[in-house]
Design an enzyme around this catalytic site. Structure first.
Site, PDB file in Angstrom:
ATOM      1  N   ARG A 111       6.402  55.016 -37.776  1.00  9.81           N
ATOM      2  CA  ARG A 111       7.470  54.210 -38.411  1.00  9.81           C
ATOM      3  C   ARG A 111       8.449  53.633 -37.397  1.00  9.81           C
ATOM      4  NH1 ARG A 111       7.272  58.555 -42.142  1.00  9.81           N
ATOM      5  NH2 ARG A 111       5.958  57.977 -43.900  1.00  9.81           N
ATOM      6  N   LYS A 156      10.483  39.146 -33.647  1.00 11.78           N
ATOM      7  CA  LYS A 156       9.472  38.820 -34.658  1.00 11.78           C
ATOM      8  C   LYS A 156       8.130  39.362 -34.173  1.00 11.78           C
ATOM      9  CE  LYS A 156      11.299  34.800 -37.062  1.00 11.78           C
ATOM     10  NZ  LYS A 156      11.173  33.355 -37.312  1.00 11.78           N
ATOM     11  N   GLU A 198       7.914  24.272 -26.722  1.00 11.37           N
ATOM     12  CA  GLU A 198       8.975  25.123 -27.291  1.00 11.37           C
ATOM     13  C   GLU A 198      10.274  24.939 -26.510  1.00 11.37           C
ATOM     14  OE1 GLU A 198       9.454  26.868 -29.918  1.00 11.37           O
ATOM     15  OE2 GLU A 198       7.441  27.164 -30.723  1.00 11.37           O
ATOM     16  N   LYS A 258      18.605  31.230 -27.627  1.00 15.36           N
ATOM     17  CA  LYS A 258      17.896  31.956 -28.680  1.00 15.36           C
ATOM     18  C   LYS A 258      18.605  33.264 -29.005  1.00 15.36           C
ATOM     19  CE  LYS A 258      13.706  33.689 -30.600  1.00 15.36           C
ATOM     20  NZ  LYS A 258      12.275  33.670 -30.754  1.00 15.36           N
ATOM     21  N   GLU A 288      16.664  36.070 -40.193  1.00 13.74           N
ATOM     22  CA  GLU A 288      16.445  34.710 -40.669  1.00 13.74           C
ATOM     23  C   GLU A 288      16.858  34.524 -42.127  1.00 13.74           C
ATOM     24  OE1 GLU A 288      13.195  32.659 -38.724  1.00 13.74           O
ATOM     25  OE2 GLU A 288      12.866  31.531 -40.558  1.00 13.74           O
ATOM     26  N   ARG A 346      18.938  31.343 -38.227  1.00 13.98           N
ATOM     27  CA  ARG A 346      17.826  31.530 -37.292  1.00 13.98           C
ATOM     28  C   ARG A 346      16.758  30.459 -37.454  1.00 13.98           C
ATOM     29  NH1 ARG A 346      14.917  37.035 -35.097  1.00 13.98           N
ATOM     30  NH2 ARG A 346      13.219  35.959 -34.025  1.00 13.98           N
ATOM     31  N   ASN A 365      13.430  26.732 -35.518  1.00 13.40           N
ATOM     32  CA  ASN A 365      12.211  26.056 -35.961  1.00 13.40           C
ATOM     33  C   ASN A 365      12.362  24.537 -35.913  1.00 13.40           C
ATOM     34  OD1 ASN A 365      10.639  28.298 -36.402  1.00 13.40           O
ATOM     35  ND2 ASN A 365      11.411  28.586 -38.469  1.00 13.40           N
ATOM     36  N   HIS A 367       9.335  22.236 -36.167  1.00 12.39           N
ATOM     37  CA  HIS A 367       8.209  23.060 -36.592  1.00 12.39           C
ATOM     38  C   HIS A 367       7.636  22.690 -37.967  1.00 12.39           C
ATOM     39  CE1 HIS A 367       9.327  25.386 -33.141  1.00 12.39           C
ATOM     40  NE2 HIS A 367       8.525  26.385 -33.411  1.00 12.39           N
ATOM     41  N   HIS A 400       3.701  22.812 -37.926  1.00 10.41           N
ATOM     42  CA  HIS A 400       2.801  23.735 -38.639  1.00 10.41           C
ATOM     43  C   HIS A 400       1.754  22.960 -39.430  1.00 10.41           C
ATOM     44  CE1 HIS A 400       6.114  27.014 -38.396  1.00 10.41           C
ATOM     45  NE2 HIS A 400       5.240  27.152 -37.422  1.00 10.41           N
ATOM     46  N   HIS A 416       0.040  25.333 -30.793  1.00 11.16           N
ATOM     47  CA  HIS A 416       1.372  25.377 -31.402  1.00 11.16           C
ATOM     48  C   HIS A 416       2.410  24.550 -30.621  1.00 11.16           C
ATOM     49  CE1 HIS A 416       4.759  26.875 -33.638  1.00 11.16           C
ATOM     50  NE2 HIS A 416       5.324  27.300 -32.522  1.00 11.16           N
TER      51      HIS A 416
HETATM   52  N1  GLY Z   1      10.215  31.520 -33.139  1.00  8.84           N
HETATM   53  C1  GLY Z   1      11.375  31.416 -33.911  1.00  8.84           C
HETATM   54  C2  GLY Z   1      12.121  32.700 -34.071  1.00  8.84           C
HETATM   55  O1  GLY Z   1      11.887  33.627 -33.332  1.00  8.84           O
HETATM   56  O2  GLY Z   1      12.927  32.798 -34.954  1.00  8.84           O
END
Ligand code: GLY
Length: 341
Positions: free
Chosen positions: A116, A138, A180, A208, A218, A222, A226, A229, A233, A245
């Site tokens: 966990r 993420k 990016e 970031k 997010e 956040r 994107n 994006h 996508h 990407h």
């Molecule tokens: N790649 C976008 C983020 O980490 O929120």
């Protein structure tokens, strides 16, 4: 060498950026750890794959996972965690993910799930990983139904961005990182063009880090990360991932600027600035490959994860870049038709 802190209120962590910064790895490993499970991949330069050399005081085992999105699966997580059980990895120990975004996403998710949740340190070896994937917690894997559908927010204890890893990065992966990186030119008023590479990467990470610290999961802000994006996508899916990407993000940035212009949010000079960064500074493609249709791309953009309330875009404007929901389909289609030529 530079250190950037990701300023999460209760779990701040450092990102060490620079040539030779792999030497800082032992400082980032939690003091409780005795065992280190390194998760890496064939093809990662040997001096990074063999990070055990920098961790002489720990019991280190190295686990290689497959290459490419097809290996980013729950099966890989099961194989890794079965190995963790065999080596006796405890909650006090640490996982070190060494590779590009795919590796750090998988290593991060294995860390989030094992017992966990145990600490993870990322050693990012791609530009895309350094400016995006390895920062901000993420993690996840793919399902047949889509990319990154199973995952967790799991912040690392530290991140190493050793620029020496970029020397052997294949040109296409470098292009993806530049795609990016290009988005950061528009998220703040900074003149990233005036910076040399180490400073520029560190500044992208700082931008970031600030956004992540303000909205870790997010809930809203956040999503600014994107920028470019929404179309990206859709392009990745429509081209069956022939566009990678970062390449798709580069094109998506120009489209987002064109849409901003169509909606009267920015002027033509600002669109031209987008082209100057994407095509001029980074020499990336600014238009999608031929053969794609407006209907198909609009349909795919409706399915974007951000699209909770109608078509959703991150758009530039007088107050900077912001998330805009319920964008009317007519201007989206008009800008797209012009864009596809
Ligand atoms: N790649 C976008 C983020 O980490 O929120």
């Amino acid at each position: 060498m530079r250190r950037v802190t990701v300023p999460l209120a209760d779990r701040p962590y450092d990102v060490v950026v620079g040539s030779g910064s792999i030497a800082a790895l032992p400082d980032l490993v939690p003091s409780s750890a005795q065992r280190v499970a390194v998760v890496t991949q064939p093809g990662i330069p040997a001096q990074f794959r063999e990070v055990g050399a920098f961790l002489p005081d720990f019991d280190v085992e190295v686990f290689e996972i497959g290459v490419g999105e097809r290996a980013k699966t729950l099966t890989t997580i099961e194989a890794l965690t079965t190995s963790f059980a065999r080596m006796g990895l405890t909650r006090n120990d640490v996982i070190v993910g060494v590779g590009g975004g795919m590796v750090t996403d998988v290593a991060g998710f294995a860390a989030a799930s094992w017992h966990r949740g145990i600490p993870v340190v990322h050693v990012s070896t791609s530009l895309l990983g350094m400016v995006d994937a390895a920062i901000g917690g993420k993690t996840g894997v793919n399902l047949a139904a889509g990319k990154n559908l199973v995952g967790a927010f799991w912040q690392p204890s530290g991140v190493v961005c050793d620029l020496d890893a970029l020397a052997s990065l294949p040109p296409r992966e470098m292009r993806c990182g530049l795609g990016e990186m290009a988005k950061y030119h528009f998220l703040t008023g900074d003149d990233l063009l005036a910076m040399e590479l180490e400073e520029r990467i560190a500044r992208c990470i700082e931008i970031k880090a600030e956004v992540v610290a303000s909205d870790e999961r997010e809930g809203g802000r956040r999503a600014l990360l994107n920028y470019g994006h929404t179309l990206a996508h859709a392009l990745e899916i429509a081209t069956d991932h022939e566009l990678a990407h970062g390449e798709a993000v580069a094109i998506g940035l120009i489209y987002a600027a064109e849409l901003g212009f169509e909606l009267g949010r920015i002027d033509r000079a600002r669109v031209d600035q987008h082209v100057a960064v994407v095509a001029g500074e980074y020499d990336l493609m600014t238009r999608p490959p031929s053969g794609l249709g407006v209907d198909e791309l609009v349909g795919l953009m409706h399915r974007d994860k951000k699209a909770l309330h109608g078509l959703t875009f991150v758009l530039d404007g007088a107050d900077g870049v912001e998330v805009v929901q319920r964008v009317d389909e007519a201007p989206v289609r008009a800008a797209l038709a012009r864009f596809l030529g």
